[in-house]
Design an enzyme around this catalytic site. Structure first.
Site, PDB file in Angstrom:
ATOM      1  N   ASP A 101      24.961 -10.199   3.071  1.00  0.00           N
ATOM      2  CA  ASP A 101      25.200 -11.060   1.909  1.00  0.00           C
ATOM      3  C   ASP A 101      26.663 -11.055   1.492  1.00  0.00           C
ATOM      4  O   ASP A 101      27.239 -12.098   1.205  1.00  0.00           O
ATOM      5  CB  ASP A 101      24.323 -10.613   0.737  1.00  0.00           C
ATOM      6  CG  ASP A 101      24.581 -11.438  -0.512  1.00  0.00           C
ATOM      7  OD1 ASP A 101      24.492 -12.681  -0.433  1.00  0.00           O
ATOM      8  OD2 ASP A 101      24.871 -10.841  -1.570  1.00  0.00           O
ATOM      9  N   PHE A 111       0.798  -1.226   0.000  1.00  0.00           N
ATOM     10  CA  PHE A 111       0.000   0.000   0.000  1.00  0.00           C
ATOM     11  C   PHE A 111       0.828   1.273   0.000  1.00  0.00           C
ATOM     12  O   PHE A 111       0.300   2.359   0.240  1.00  0.00           O
ATOM     13  CB  PHE A 111      -0.997  -0.020   1.164  1.00  0.00           C
ATOM     14  CG  PHE A 111      -1.966  -1.157   1.050  1.00  0.00           C
ATOM     15  CD1 PHE A 111      -2.735  -1.314  -0.087  1.00  0.00           C
ATOM     16  CD2 PHE A 111      -2.092  -2.081   2.059  1.00  0.00           C
ATOM     17  CE1 PHE A 111      -3.623  -2.370  -0.215  1.00  0.00           C
ATOM     18  CE2 PHE A 111      -2.966  -3.144   1.947  1.00  0.00           C
ATOM     19  CZ  PHE A 111      -3.733  -3.293   0.804  1.00  0.00           C
ATOM     20  N   CYS A 112       2.130   1.160  -0.270  1.00  0.00           N
ATOM     21  CA  CYS A 112       2.966   2.361  -0.403  1.00  0.00           C
ATOM     22  C   CYS A 112       2.666   3.021  -1.747  1.00  0.00           C
ATOM     23  O   CYS A 112       2.593   2.350  -2.772  1.00  0.00           O
ATOM     24  CB  CYS A 112       4.448   1.997  -0.360  1.00  0.00           C
ATOM     25  SG  CYS A 112       5.104   1.890   1.281  1.00  0.00           S
ATOM     26  N   HIS A 113       2.518   4.330  -1.705  1.00  0.00           N
ATOM     27  CA  HIS A 113       2.320   5.075  -2.943  1.00  0.00           C
ATOM     28  C   HIS A 113       3.648   5.188  -3.680  1.00  0.00           C
ATOM     29  O   HIS A 113       4.682   5.410  -3.042  1.00  0.00           O
ATOM     30  CB  HIS A 113       1.810   6.496  -2.634  1.00  0.00           C
ATOM     31  CG  HIS A 113       0.454   6.520  -2.045  1.00  0.00           C
ATOM     32  ND1 HIS A 113       0.234   6.352  -0.696  1.00  0.00           N
ATOM     33  CD2 HIS A 113      -0.762   6.682  -2.615  1.00  0.00           C
ATOM     34  CE1 HIS A 113      -1.074   6.422  -0.463  1.00  0.00           C
ATOM     35  NE2 HIS A 113      -1.694   6.615  -1.603  1.00  0.00           N
ATOM     36  N   MET A 156       8.805   4.925   4.670  1.00  0.00           N
ATOM     37  CA  MET A 156       8.999   3.552   4.200  1.00  0.00           C
ATOM     38  C   MET A 156      10.178   3.459   3.238  1.00  0.00           C
ATOM     39  O   MET A 156      10.907   2.463   3.232  1.00  0.00           O
ATOM     40  CB  MET A 156       7.725   3.010   3.556  1.00  0.00           C
ATOM     41  CG  MET A 156       6.562   2.892   4.532  1.00  0.00           C
ATOM     42  SD  MET A 156       6.962   2.061   6.094  1.00  0.00           S
ATOM     43  CE  MET A 156       7.480   0.458   5.519  1.00  0.00           C
ATOM     44  N   GLU A 157      10.395   4.497   2.446  1.00  0.00           N
ATOM     45  CA  GLU A 157      11.538   4.497   1.534  1.00  0.00           C
ATOM     46  C   GLU A 157      12.848   4.518   2.315  1.00  0.00           C
ATOM     47  O   GLU A 157      13.801   3.798   1.978  1.00  0.00           O
ATOM     48  CB  GLU A 157      11.449   5.696   0.579  1.00  0.00           C
ATOM     49  CG  GLU A 157      10.401   5.555  -0.499  1.00  0.00           C
ATOM     50  CD  GLU A 157       8.948   5.732  -0.033  1.00  0.00           C
ATOM     51  OE1 GLU A 157       8.034   5.465  -0.824  1.00  0.00           O
ATOM     52  OE2 GLU A 157       8.710   6.141   1.126  1.00  0.00           O
TER      53      GLU A 157
END
Length: 159
Positions: free
Chosen positions: A130, A79-81, A115-116
């Site tokens: 990694d 639901f992130c734009h 969120m970004e």
């Protein structure tokens, strides 16, 4: 039914994207941080403020991966734009036995960039893992958190 307090859940209990169509476009910033604890074996490889492995320079590669992830956040989180990033900077420092990754994102948009920033810091941390796992699996990603945000309804700064 009682009105939902979660913005991504409708009054009927269904998942939903938040409608930002009536919000104003403003400058918005967010900074997130991830921390890793690594072994002395890994830290002993630190040269010129980066860890060199057969896969290449760990921090430089992690910075690139984090920026790429920040730009693709809306493809990863349902639901992130999708928003344009005006800037995304990732900084990696070693403090004692911790690798500290800070990701700062800036946009001029109707919705924030928390969120970004969190995605960028997280993917940069995963990239460190990694690239270093061949040296040692004694690596812990111990924390990812929002440090600050500006713009929108209210600002936030972690003390």
């Amino acid at each position: 039914m009682e009105e939902s307090k979660f913005t991504h859940i409708s009054n009927e209990g269904n998942p939903q994207m938040v409608d930002v169509s009536l919000k104003s476009i403003t400058r918005r910033t967010a900074q997130a941080q991830s921390k890793l604890i690594v072994s002395r074996e890994i830290l002993s490889q630190l040269k010129d403020n980066d860890i060199q492995t057969k896969k290449g320079p760990v921090f430089h590669t992690s910075i690139i991966a984090g920026v790429m992830a920040s730009k693709k956040t809306s493809e990863l989180i349902p639901f992130c734009h999708p928003i344009p990033l005006d800037d995304c900077k990732i900084d990696i420092k070693v403090v004692n036995d911790e690798i500290i990754i800070n990701c700062q994102c800036i946009t001029t948009s109707k919705t924030g960039v928390e969120m970004e920033a969190l995605t960028g810091a997280s993917v940069a941390a995963l990239t460190v893992y990694d690239m270093c796992k061949a040296l040692s699996h004694d690596i812990k990603i111990v924390q990812t958190q929002l440090m600050s945000k500006t713009g929108g309804k209210k600002d936030f700064k972690r003390e």
